[in-house]
Design a protein around this motif. Structure first.
Motif, PDB file in Angstrom:
ATOM      1  N   PHE A   1      31.306  15.566  47.110  1.00 46.11           N
ATOM      2  CA  PHE A   1      30.667  14.418  46.773  1.00 46.11           C
ATOM      3  C   PHE A   1      29.901  14.843  45.307  1.00 46.11           C
ATOM      4  CE2 PHE A   1      26.568  12.371  46.492  1.00 46.11           C
ATOM      5  CZ  PHE A   1      26.967  10.854  46.819  1.00 46.11           C
ATOM      6  N   LEU A   2      29.597  15.876  45.333  1.00 44.24           N
ATOM      7  CA  LEU A   2      28.863  16.433  44.070  1.00 44.24           C
ATOM      8  C   LEU A   2      29.798  16.369  42.975  1.00 44.24           C
ATOM      9  CD1 LEU A   2      26.526  19.280  45.586  1.00 44.24           C
ATOM     10  CD2 LEU A   2      25.857  16.864  45.239  1.00 44.24           C
ATOM     11  N   LYS A   3      30.947  16.733  43.070  1.00 45.62           N
ATOM     12  CA  LYS A   3      31.778  16.625  41.732  1.00 45.62           C
ATOM     13  C   LYS A   3      31.870  15.039  41.476  1.00 45.62           C
ATOM     14  CE  LYS A   3      36.814  17.080  40.849  1.00 45.62           C
ATOM     15  NZ  LYS A   3      37.820  17.288  41.271  1.00 45.62           N
ATOM     16  N   LYS A   4      32.215  14.346  42.319  1.00 44.70           N
ATOM     17  CA  LYS A   4      32.588  13.053  42.177  1.00 44.70           C
ATOM     18  C   LYS A   4      31.318  12.197  41.435  1.00 44.70           C
ATOM     19  CE  LYS A   4      33.351  11.017  46.108  1.00 44.70           C
ATOM     20  NZ  LYS A   4      33.832   9.980  47.028  1.00 44.70           N
ATOM     21  N   ASN A   5      30.119  12.837  41.693  1.00 43.16           N
ATOM     22  CA  ASN A   5      28.631  12.248  41.377  1.00 43.16           C
ATOM     23  C   ASN A   5      27.941  13.381  40.392  1.00 43.16           C
ATOM     24  OD1 ASN A   5      28.476   9.499  42.886  1.00 43.16           O
ATOM     25  ND2 ASN A   5      29.038  10.873  44.395  1.00 43.16           N
TER      26      ASN A   5
ATOM     27  N   TYR B   1      22.995  16.345  38.670  1.00 45.89           N
ATOM     28  CA  TYR B   1      22.121  17.086  37.842  1.00 45.89           C
ATOM     29  C   TYR B   1      20.773  16.504  37.145  1.00 45.89           C
ATOM     30  CZ  TYR B   1      25.865  20.407  37.321  1.00 45.89           C
ATOM     31  OH  TYR B   1      26.909  21.468  37.526  1.00 45.89           O
ATOM     32  N   ASP B   2      21.355  15.020  36.947  1.00 43.46           N
ATOM     33  CA  ASP B   2      20.317  14.134  36.572  1.00 43.46           C
ATOM     34  C   ASP B   2      18.867  13.899  37.632  1.00 43.46           C
ATOM     35  OD1 ASP B   2      21.521  13.770  34.462  1.00 43.46           O
ATOM     36  OD2 ASP B   2      22.146  11.606  34.683  1.00 43.46           O
ATOM     37  N   ARG B   3      19.552  13.885  38.950  1.00 46.30           N
ATOM     38  CA  ARG B   3      18.228  13.688  39.909  1.00 46.30           C
ATOM     39  C   ARG B   3      17.475  14.921  40.140  1.00 46.30           C
ATOM     40  NH1 ARG B   3      17.304   8.565  41.301  1.00 46.30           N
ATOM     41  NH2 ARG B   3      19.580   7.238  41.957  1.00 46.30           N
ATOM     42  N   MET B   4      18.134  16.169  39.857  1.00 46.81           N
ATOM     43  CA  MET B   4      17.255  17.150  39.942  1.00 46.81           C
ATOM     44  C   MET B   4      16.411  17.316  38.784  1.00 46.81           C
ATOM     45  SD  MET B   4      19.393  20.480  41.767  1.00 46.81           S
ATOM     46  CE  MET B   4      20.983  20.352  40.702  1.00 46.81           C
ATOM     47  N   MET B   5      16.904  16.865  37.555  1.00 47.90           N
ATOM     48  CA  MET B   5      15.870  17.043  36.379  1.00 47.90           C
ATOM     49  C   MET B   5      14.878  15.816  36.420  1.00 47.90           C
ATOM     50  SD  MET B   5      16.584  19.322  34.194  1.00 47.90           S
ATOM     51  CE  MET B   5      15.656  18.648  32.846  1.00 47.90           C
ATOM     52  N   GLU B   6      14.983  14.898  37.148  1.00 49.62           N
ATOM     53  CA  GLU B   6      14.065  13.712  37.629  1.00 49.62           C
ATOM     54  C   GLU B   6      13.172  14.484  38.264  1.00 49.62           C
ATOM     55  OE1 GLU B   6      13.939   9.983  37.298  1.00 49.62           O
ATOM     56  OE2 GLU B   6      14.411  10.864  35.393  1.00 49.62           O
ATOM     57  N   VAL B   7      13.160  15.373  39.168  1.00 45.70           N
ATOM     58  CA  VAL B   7      12.015  16.135  40.187  1.00 45.70           C
ATOM     59  C   VAL B   7      11.433  16.948  39.257  1.00 45.70           C
ATOM     60  CG1 VAL B   7      11.817  17.441  42.074  1.00 45.70           C
ATOM     61  CG2 VAL B   7      13.579  15.943  41.913  1.00 45.70           C
TER      62      VAL B   7
ATOM     63  N   GLN C   1      13.934  10.633  45.386  1.00 47.26           N
ATOM     64  CA  GLN C   1      15.160  10.048  45.088  1.00 47.26           C
ATOM     65  C   GLN C   1      16.127  11.196  45.175  1.00 47.26           C
ATOM     66  OE1 GLN C   1      15.046   8.279  41.101  1.00 47.26           O
ATOM     67  NE2 GLN C   1      13.186   6.800  41.607  1.00 47.26           N
ATOM     68  N   TRP C   2      15.739  12.350  44.926  1.00 43.87           N
ATOM     69  CA  TRP C   2      16.615  13.364  45.157  1.00 43.87           C
ATOM     70  C   TRP C   2      17.031  13.526  46.396  1.00 43.87           C
ATOM     71  CZ3 TRP C   2      20.313  16.903  43.914  1.00 43.87           C
ATOM     72  CH2 TRP C   2      20.383  17.931  44.926  1.00 43.87           C
ATOM     73  N   ILE C   3      16.051  13.673  47.528  1.00 45.48           N
ATOM     74  CA  ILE C   3      16.524  13.639  48.968  1.00 45.48           C
ATOM     75  C   ILE C   3      17.477  12.553  49.305  1.00 45.48           C
ATOM     76  CG2 ILE C   3      15.514  13.575  51.147  1.00 45.48           C
ATOM     77  CD1 ILE C   3      12.986  14.922  50.214  1.00 45.48           C
ATOM     78  N   HIS C   4      17.235  11.325  48.893  1.00 45.91           N
ATOM     79  CA  HIS C   4      18.073  10.018  49.269  1.00 45.91           C
ATOM     80  C   HIS C   4      19.583  10.489  48.803  1.00 45.91           C
ATOM     81  CE1 HIS C   4      19.551   6.356  49.889  1.00 45.91           C
ATOM     82  NE2 HIS C   4      19.973   6.133  48.566  1.00 45.91           N
ATOM     83  N   PHE C   5      19.612  11.008  47.515  1.00 44.33           N
ATOM     84  CA  PHE C   5      20.879  11.625  47.103  1.00 44.33           C
ATOM     85  C   PHE C   5      21.620  12.528  47.697  1.00 44.33           C
ATOM     86  CE2 PHE C   5      23.530  14.215  44.370  1.00 44.33           C
ATOM     87  CZ  PHE C   5      24.163  13.156  43.853  1.00 44.33           C
ATOM     88  N   PHE C   6      20.671  13.438  48.097  1.00 45.29           N
ATOM     89  CA  PHE C   6      21.378  14.671  48.910  1.00 45.29           C
ATOM     90  C   PHE C   6      21.831  14.142  50.240  1.00 45.29           C
ATOM     91  CE2 PHE C   6      20.916  18.105  51.898  1.00 45.29           C
ATOM     92  CZ  PHE C   6      21.496  19.025  51.324  1.00 45.29           C
ATOM     93  N   LEU C   7      21.158  13.303  50.922  1.00 45.19           N
ATOM     94  CA  LEU C   7      21.322  12.600  52.241  1.00 45.19           C
ATOM     95  C   LEU C   7      22.557  11.958  52.184  1.00 45.19           C
ATOM     96  CD1 LEU C   7      17.762  11.694  53.739  1.00 45.19           C
ATOM     97  CD2 LEU C   7      19.259  13.748  54.394  1.00 45.19           C
ATOM     98  N   GLU C   8      22.685  11.209  51.183  1.00 38.96           N
ATOM     99  CA  GLU C   8      23.942  10.253  50.924  1.00 38.96           C
ATOM    100  C   GLU C   8      25.373  11.406  50.904  1.00 38.96           C
ATOM    101  OE1 GLU C   8      26.054   7.089  48.043  1.00 38.96           O
ATOM    102  OE2 GLU C   8      23.804   7.938  47.524  1.00 38.96           O
TER     103      GLU C   8
END
Length: 383
Positions: free
Chosen positions: A245-249, A254-260, A268-275
């Motif tokens: 999943f992380l490769k596809k996205n 990386y952007d979600r972690m930088m947003e934190v 937002q990061w947690i939502h992405f991780f749960l997805e």
């Protein structure tokens, strides 16, 4: 202090630079749960529960684990830019013909297997993290960069050729890094009312943000996810890997972690991780189902092979952990004669189970195409 942490000034004059120190865990303000985040958590939890039940029931789960670890190793390494294929990793002559990219993937496989085994002897802690890093860096690029040790110098994240002045992100300075890793270890061990998946999301982010090693942080950070889930008894087998999943996205990852780091957007990061967890669990369930159906289909085919069927079953078992084979190596591994294995392979080819890859003298290479096709999903090289 900002929710996400603080920017720290280091050194002076021409060598001055700024680094980021993340807020310690648990967060003082906590996580703000809305309906979307709660639903993401429920979905991820439900799918992981299904996966756990499935892996407890199928008889050949260890075969799946052995192959899935290889796939995860490949995908996690590809995120870092490694350019190799699943066929390269499964090549029976891999140890004789290996290159630096293949070595990196093999080292990841060994690090994963080491970490899972070590969890039986040691809780998840900084010592174990360092040991896993040591295994990861063996015989691969970066092995000269203090394997198994937290860094004593500043590192940074940026494009090739970037410096401290041009880097996209500068992790904590060595002193702050030591403090942050101490806090992270305490957080891993402390009891909490927060769901484990939320904690794992925060731990993965925190580790990647601290970046405690000079090299290999991304791969160790993704290994930590499965080790944490097993350490917390959410999974009893290492069957959930989110690198596909992380490769596809990758850009969003990386952007979600930088947003934190920049804006404190943990939710937002947690939502992405749960997805990622949800999609990865679904993928694992689908893969297990397909491999199990294929296993049963071929067992029925083998029953029609008469006097060859007993030895054919042994070759088939071997194929499920080595789906690309060479006859001489297979005969030695199974203690069967070359002619016996050759006859079985010829019959497997007739039945469509195996296909010839190439013919170089007696080193004939055959591939279990249906099996490899199932595993190859999402493993194409990154362009």
């Amino acid at each position: 202090m900002a929710r996400q942490g603080v920017i720290k000034s280091n050194l002076t004059n021409d060598i001055a630079y700024k680094s980021f120190m993340p807020s310690f865990l648990p967060l003082e303000e906590g996580i703000k749960f809305d309906e979307k985040l709660i639903q993401s958590l429920v979905n991820a939890r439900t799918e992981i529960a299904k996966l756990e039940v499935l892996t407890s029931r199928i008889p050949n789960v260890n075969l799946f684990i052995a192959m899935y670890v290889r796939k995860e190793a490949l995908l996690s390494s590809q995120i870092e830019g490694t350019q190799t294929t699943l066929e390269d990793i499964l090549d029976p002559m891999v140890l004789e013909n290996t290159n630096s990219d293949v070595k990196e993937v093999i080292s990841y496989i060994q690090a994963c297997e080491y970490g899972v085994k070590r969890l039986n002897e040691l809780p998840l802690c900084n010592r174990l993290i360092k040991e896993v890093h040591m295994e990861l860096m063996k015989n691969s690029r970066g092995q000269e960069r203090n394997p198994g040790e937290f860094r004593h110098s500043q590192n940074w994240i940026g494009s090739l050729g970037s410096t401290l002045n041009t880097a996209k992100y500068i992790p904590p300075n060595p002193s702050d890094m030591t403090l942050a890793m101490g806090n992270l270890e305490n957080y891993i061990h402390e009891e909490s009312g927060i769901d484990v998946l939320i904690r794992v999301a925060l731990i993965h982010y925190q580790f990647e943000t601290i970046h405690p090693f000079l090299d290999g942080n991304g791969r160790v950070g993704r290994l930590l996810i499965i080790l944490m889930l097993m350490d917390c008894r959410i999974l009893t087998q290492p069957v959930l890997y989110i690198s596909y999943f992380l490769k596809k996205n990758r850009t969003e990852y990386y952007d979600r972690m930088m947003e934190v780091r920049e804006k404190g957007k943990y939710e937002q990061w947690i939502h992405f991780f749960l997805e990622a967890v949800y999609e990865s669990a679904k993928d694992a369930i689908d893969t297990i189902d397909k491999l199990d159906c294929l296993h049963k289909k071929i067992e029925l085919q083998i029953q029609s092979m008469g006097r060859l069927s007993k030895n054919a079953l042994e070759v088939f078992k071997y194929l499920e952990t080595n789906p690309i084979i060479e006859i001489q190596k297979t005969s030695k591994a199974l203690g069967l004669t070359y002619n016996t294995v050759s006859n079985i392979v010829n019959e497997f080819c007739r039945l469509g189970i195996l296909n010839k890859v190439r013919n170089i003298s007696r080193n004939r290479i055959f591939i279990f195409d249906e099996y490899v096709t199932i595993l190859k999903k999402d493993t194409e090289k990154i362009v």
